[in-house]
Design an enzyme around this catalytic site. Sequence first.
Site, short mmCIF file in Angstrom:
data_model
loop_
_atom_site.label_atom_id
_atom_site.label_comp_id
_atom_site.label_asym_id
_atom_site.label_seq_id
_atom_site.Cartn_x
_atom_site.Cartn_y
_atom_site.Cartn_z
N GLY A 1 19.48 3.61 95.98
CA GLY A 1 19.60 2.53 94.99
C GLY A 1 20.46 1.39 95.51
O GLY A 1 20.68 1.24 96.71
N ASP A 2 20.96 0.59 94.57
CA ASP A 2 21.73 -0.61 94.94
C ASP A 2 23.18 -0.31 95.29
O ASP A 2 23.81 -1.09 96.02
CB ASP A 2 21.72 -1.59 93.76
CG ASP A 2 22.35 -0.96 92.51
OD1 ASP A 2 21.97 0.18 92.17
OD2 ASP A 2 23.21 -1.59 91.90
N THR B 1 26.81 5.91 87.01
CA THR B 1 27.41 5.44 88.26
C THR B 1 28.83 4.96 88.01
O THR B 1 29.13 4.47 86.92
CB THR B 1 26.55 4.27 88.78
OG1 THR B 1 25.30 4.78 89.17
CG2 THR B 1 27.19 3.52 89.92
N GLY C 1 23.24 0.04 87.06
CA GLY C 1 22.00 -0.23 86.34
C GLY C 1 20.80 0.19 87.17
O GLY C 1 20.93 1.00 88.10
N GLY D 1 18.73 0.32 89.88
CA GLY D 1 19.03 -0.10 91.24
C GLY D 1 17.97 -0.93 91.93
O GLY D 1 18.28 -1.87 92.67
N1 ASP Z 1 22.54 1.70 90.16
C1 ASP Z 1 22.39 3.11 90.32
C2 ASP Z 1 21.15 3.40 91.14
O1 ASP Z 1 20.15 2.76 90.91
C3 ASP Z 1 22.28 3.83 89.03
C4 ASP Z 1 23.34 3.48 88.02
O2 ASP Z 1 23.99 2.48 88.09
O3 ASP Z 1 23.57 4.27 87.15
O4 ASP Z 1 21.19 4.28 91.94
#
Ligand code: ASP
Length: 319
Positions: A215-216, A185, A237, A239
């Site tokens: 996700g987040d 991300t 991270g 999410g």
């Molecule tokens: N946070 C992102 C998600 O969960 C994934 C990532 O940060 O790589 O979609």
Amino acid sequence: MIALRRWSDQGKQQMFALAIHGGAGTLPRAEMSGERELKYQAGLAAALEAGYSVLQGRGTSLDAVMRAVMALEDNPLFNAGRGSVFTLDGHNELDAAIMDGRTLQAGAVCGVTHIRNPIELARTVMEHSEFVMLNGAGAEEFALSRGMALVPQSYFYTPERWQQLERIRGGDVALSALTISHVGTVGAVALDVDGRLAAATSTGGMTGKRYSRIGDSPIIGAGTYADDRSCAVSATGHGEIFIRAAVAHDICSRMRFGGRSLRDAAREVVLEELPALRGEGGVIAIDRNGEIAMEFNSEGMFRACRKDGGQPSIAIYRA
Ligand code: ASP
């Protein structure tokens, strides 16, 4: 140049600064070849420069974070825009969000499948609609109505991401949706010469995610938040945990209501709150003094920053 700079209320020269990330949960150091590492570093350097040059030209933090994130979205090495990971059924569904710390205006899109630069569309939602978040086909129809072009799904394809999906389909636990060893991300946070903060995050999500999973990253307060009264945050991270911990807003609140420094607020959330929920990942954050925090509890986090007049700093693993 100096004569043009604004002076803050305290009589201090208003500086600008930018931090970016290209995801937590990097390749284990043993698997990262020197050549590959150089490519990542070059990608981070180019995105940092794209955002920094906006700030240096007295542009806004919103423009800076958007430009930096677009550069990372266009780089197939990172899991956002081109190079996004695949859902379990073999598609790419992208999420992004942007926030203006001065007005607390925010824009987000999720589950878009034909948008080359989702961060640009998130900003368009913020500035040209009465909504904060648009999803899927409706978001794309809105993009068309604003004169943005759609791209075919094949635009997002990279052989490497496809192989990751095949490994997951074949039962590779190390790559299961519960690990972040395969993420990437991207995000940016910035302070401009007017003392205005902004944050932006863009992602393809997690490899092998169920279709329609969000996700987040596009959730305001979870993966992305900016408030001039505290700080701007972009997260990366696992999410699901970042949503439950409302990570980005929690960091801002610890500063605003708990009197914490940026560094302490970021460390408490990333090194105490997240591990308690088994949440792996990290954040980049910046406050109105241009302090920068880049905290992570994973093996590494692709990251870079540069302050007004300073040299770029680029890192992947711990120092
Ligand atoms: N946070 C992102 C998600 O969960 C994934 C990532 O940060 O790589 O979609």
